[in-house]
Write a protein that holds these residues in place. Structure first.
Motif, PDB file in Angstrom:
ATOM      1  N   MET A  34      10.851   2.125 -10.775  1.00 25.82           N
ATOM      2  CA  MET A  34      11.116   0.917 -10.066  1.00 25.82           C
ATOM      3  C   MET A  34       9.914   0.883  -8.900  1.00 25.82           C
ATOM      4  O   MET A  34       9.689   1.843  -8.250  1.00 25.82           O
ATOM      5  CB  MET A  34      12.462   0.811  -9.545  1.00 25.82           C
ATOM      6  N   LEU A  35       9.108  -0.129  -9.089  1.00 22.87           N
ATOM      7  CA  LEU A  35       7.785  -0.210  -8.117  1.00 22.87           C
ATOM      8  C   LEU A  35       8.167  -1.817  -7.536  1.00 22.87           C
ATOM      9  O   LEU A  35       8.135  -2.751  -8.129  1.00 22.87           O
ATOM     10  CB  LEU A  35       6.458  -0.337  -8.590  1.00 22.87           C
ATOM     11  N   PRO A  36       8.466  -1.808  -6.328  1.00 24.85           N
ATOM     12  CA  PRO A  36       8.372  -2.995  -5.677  1.00 24.85           C
ATOM     13  C   PRO A  36       7.242  -4.050  -5.719  1.00 24.85           C
ATOM     14  O   PRO A  36       6.292  -3.548  -5.866  1.00 24.85           O
ATOM     15  CB  PRO A  36       8.588  -2.657  -4.113  1.00 24.85           C
ATOM     16  N   ALA A  37       7.404  -5.333  -5.879  1.00 22.82           N
ATOM     17  CA  ALA A  37       6.429  -6.103  -6.386  1.00 22.82           C
ATOM     18  C   ALA A  37       6.284  -7.391  -5.236  1.00 22.82           C
ATOM     19  O   ALA A  37       5.345  -7.884  -5.173  1.00 22.82           O
ATOM     20  CB  ALA A  37       6.391  -6.791  -7.983  1.00 22.82           C
ATOM     21  N   ALA A  38       7.215  -7.518  -4.723  1.00 21.17           N
ATOM     22  CA  ALA A  38       7.346  -8.646  -3.543  1.00 21.17           C
ATOM     23  C   ALA A  38       8.454  -8.500  -2.704  1.00 21.17           C
ATOM     24  O   ALA A  38       9.435  -8.076  -2.999  1.00 21.17           O
ATOM     25  CB  ALA A  38       7.233 -10.050  -4.237  1.00 21.17           C
ATOM     26  N   PHE A  39       8.256  -9.072  -1.397  1.00 18.73           N
ATOM     27  CA  PHE A  39       9.190  -9.103  -0.372  1.00 18.73           C
ATOM     28  C   PHE A  39       9.415 -10.801  -0.322  1.00 18.73           C
ATOM     29  O   PHE A  39      10.246 -11.306  -0.654  1.00 18.73           O
ATOM     30  CB  PHE A  39       9.089  -8.166   0.786  1.00 18.73           C
ATOM     31  N   ALA A  40       8.725 -11.155   0.900  1.00 16.88           N
ATOM     32  CA  ALA A  40       8.923 -12.580   1.416  1.00 16.88           C
ATOM     33  C   ALA A  40       8.160 -13.406   0.551  1.00 16.88           C
ATOM     34  O   ALA A  40       8.125 -14.599   0.599  1.00 16.88           O
ATOM     35  CB  ALA A  40       8.253 -12.701   2.697  1.00 16.88           C
ATOM     36  N   GLY A  41       7.262 -12.867  -0.602  1.00 14.89           N
ATOM     37  CA  GLY A  41       6.361 -13.630  -1.226  1.00 14.89           C
ATOM     38  C   GLY A  41       5.170 -13.117  -1.163  1.00 14.89           C
ATOM     39  O   GLY A  41       4.355 -12.639  -0.033  1.00 14.89           O
ATOM     40  N   THR A  42       4.249 -13.221  -2.147  1.00 14.30           N
ATOM     41  CA  THR A  42       3.014 -12.620  -2.560  1.00 14.30           C
ATOM     42  C   THR A  42       2.194 -12.914  -1.224  1.00 14.30           C
ATOM     43  O   THR A  42       1.257 -11.869  -0.718  1.00 14.30           O
ATOM     44  CB  THR A  42       2.291 -13.108  -3.798  1.00 14.30           C
ATOM     45  N   ASP A  43       1.940 -14.351  -1.087  1.00 10.01           N
ATOM     46  CA  ASP A  43       0.965 -14.848   0.135  1.00 10.01           C
ATOM     47  C   ASP A  43       1.403 -14.247   1.341  1.00 10.01           C
ATOM     48  O   ASP A  43       0.620 -13.832   2.101  1.00 10.01           O
ATOM     49  CB  ASP A  43       1.049 -16.275  -0.048  1.00 10.01           C
ATOM     50  N   VAL A  44       2.620 -14.328   1.896  1.00  7.46           N
ATOM     51  CA  VAL A  44       3.246 -13.989   2.910  1.00  7.46           C
ATOM     52  C   VAL A  44       2.982 -12.477   3.196  1.00  7.46           C
ATOM     53  O   VAL A  44       2.486 -11.942   4.433  1.00  7.46           O
ATOM     54  CB  VAL A  44       4.836 -14.333   3.029  1.00  7.46           C
ATOM     55  N   ASP A  45       3.219 -11.781   2.259  1.00  8.87           N
ATOM     56  CA  ASP A  45       3.130 -10.419   2.195  1.00  8.87           C
ATOM     57  C   ASP A  45       1.756  -9.874   2.385  1.00  8.87           C
ATOM     58  O   ASP A  45       1.267  -9.092   3.075  1.00  8.87           O
ATOM     59  CB  ASP A  45       3.719  -9.571   0.942  1.00  8.87           C
ATOM     60  N   ALA A  46       0.880 -10.583   1.849  1.00  7.01           N
ATOM     61  CA  ALA A  46      -0.717 -10.304   1.928  1.00  7.01           C
ATOM     62  C   ALA A  46      -0.969 -10.584   3.272  1.00  7.01           C
ATOM     63  O   ALA A  46      -1.705  -9.585   4.012  1.00  7.01           O
ATOM     64  CB  ALA A  46      -1.306 -11.065   0.984  1.00  7.01           C
TER      65      ALA A  46
END
Length: 359
Positions: A34-46
């Protein structure tokens, strides 16, 4: 979007429970883990990754250990990169090719001790390839998946966070160098590396009982730095031209086609003869697209008029740059500045080829 069905076949990491508690909203599967791919959303995370610091569970970067008196010989046979001058504290990015010169994996490798290599895998079954080559060649080595799980610190405040946990000496690590640093009465291998353009470190945790204390120590020490759990970020990696094995390259692509030609330094290796004779007619390029950009879960054809000149392999919308950012495999006859059309599942999008990526 459908949820990931969890099972024993998709392995948890030493930090999966902590990642869940931190609000992970999406996972992908990488090396059957398992690899995390997003938390708050890709844009917010970036945006957060670019201004602060994140802790990433990247235990999916499995370590294939090659140990024994022939470890150096076998490792050199696996890659066209010259490993003869590796420094004791150096990490090396090593393309691994098949007999046709196609990319099998693009790991980072280093020597944690004499006569031993750790090969930190991108996604794929490279361990089986290495085991087969070792057996077929009669090399005096043992090859296995080491019980090591990496944790990454990434972002512009990484140095400060790492120094608070491992001491100020960690700041002196040069890029792609590693050292042993104290933690809770033992030492951990820390390298200045990671899958982002923001800078940071990777910590190779060798004992499960240290995994939770390390996670907690990083979050306790980084509270005033706005530390958050994060993960490799699709938008940020494309902006920086960081390639993903399985997306932007596979075993049909040679190092010359994916921008790794500077690492083809010798031909007395598996695939060396094919690489020496190879003439590349394709290359990876940045592609700037109009929006909106759908999920790039398939290759998107690129055309100019009635002529197909390549495919987009990865794409996302960049809030920072106000455009779609993409990576494409392009026929070398077309140059930067060419206006093209990208054919997505949501319809055609105007686009332009670029010579350089955005960062």
């Amino acid at each position: 979007m459908s949820a990931l069905a969890r099972s024993n076949r998709v392995r948890r990491t030493w930090w999966t429970s902590a990642v869940d508690a931190a609000g992970c909203s999406a996972y992908t599967v990488y090396n059957r883990m398992m690899l995390p791919a997003a938390f708050a959303g890709t844009d917010v995370d970036a945006a957060h990754l670019k201004r602060a610091v994140q802790v990433w569970d990247v235990a999916c970067e499995r370590q294939v250990e090659i140990t024994g008196p022939d470890a150096d010989t076998l490792m050199q046979m696996l890659t066209p990169r010259d490993l003869s001058a590796i420094k004791p504290d150096q990490c090396m990015y090593v393309p691994i090719c098949n007999r046709s010169g196609g990319m099998l994996n693009d790991p980072v490798a280093f020597k944690p001790r004499p006569d031993t290599w750790w090969v930190s895998l991108a996604d794929g079954e490279l361990r089986l390839w290495i085991e087969g080559m070792a057996e077929a060649g009669g090399y005096g080595v043992t090859v296995f998946e080491a019980d090591v799980q990496p944790l990454a610190i990434q972002g512009p405040k990484s140095d400060e966070l790492a120094a608070r946990v491992f001491g100020d000496a960690v700041r002196d690590l040069r890029f792609f160098r590693w050292g042993r640093f104290p933690f809770r009465g033992t030492e951990m291998i820390v390298s200045r590396s990671g899958y982002s353009k923001q800078g940071g470190f990777e910590i190779y945790v060798e004992r499960q009982e240290l995994a939770a204390p390390l996670w907690n120590a990083l979050f306790d020490a980084g509270a005033d730095l706005d530390v958050r759990a994060g993960c490799p970020n699709l938008v940020e990696r494309i902006e920086g031209g960081m390639l993903s094995y399985g997306n932007d390259m596979s075993d049909v692509d040679t190092p010359f086609e994916v921008g790794l030609d500077k690492y083809v330094q010798r031909f007395d290796c598996i695939g060396g003869a094919a690489l020496e004779a190879h003439v590349s007619d394709r290359r990876l390029m940045a592609v700037e697209m109009e929006g909106p950009v759908p999920v790039c879960d398939r290759a998107w054809p690129i055309t100019e008029g009635d002529t197909r000149l390549g495919v987009v392999t990865s794409a996302a919308w960049s809030q920072e740059f106000g455009c779609g950012v993409a990576i494409g495999m392009i026929d070398r006859r077309w140059d930067a500045g060419t206006e093209v059309v990208v054919h997505t599942q949501d319809g055609p999008k105007r686009a332009r080829l670029r010579e350089t990526f955005w960062r």
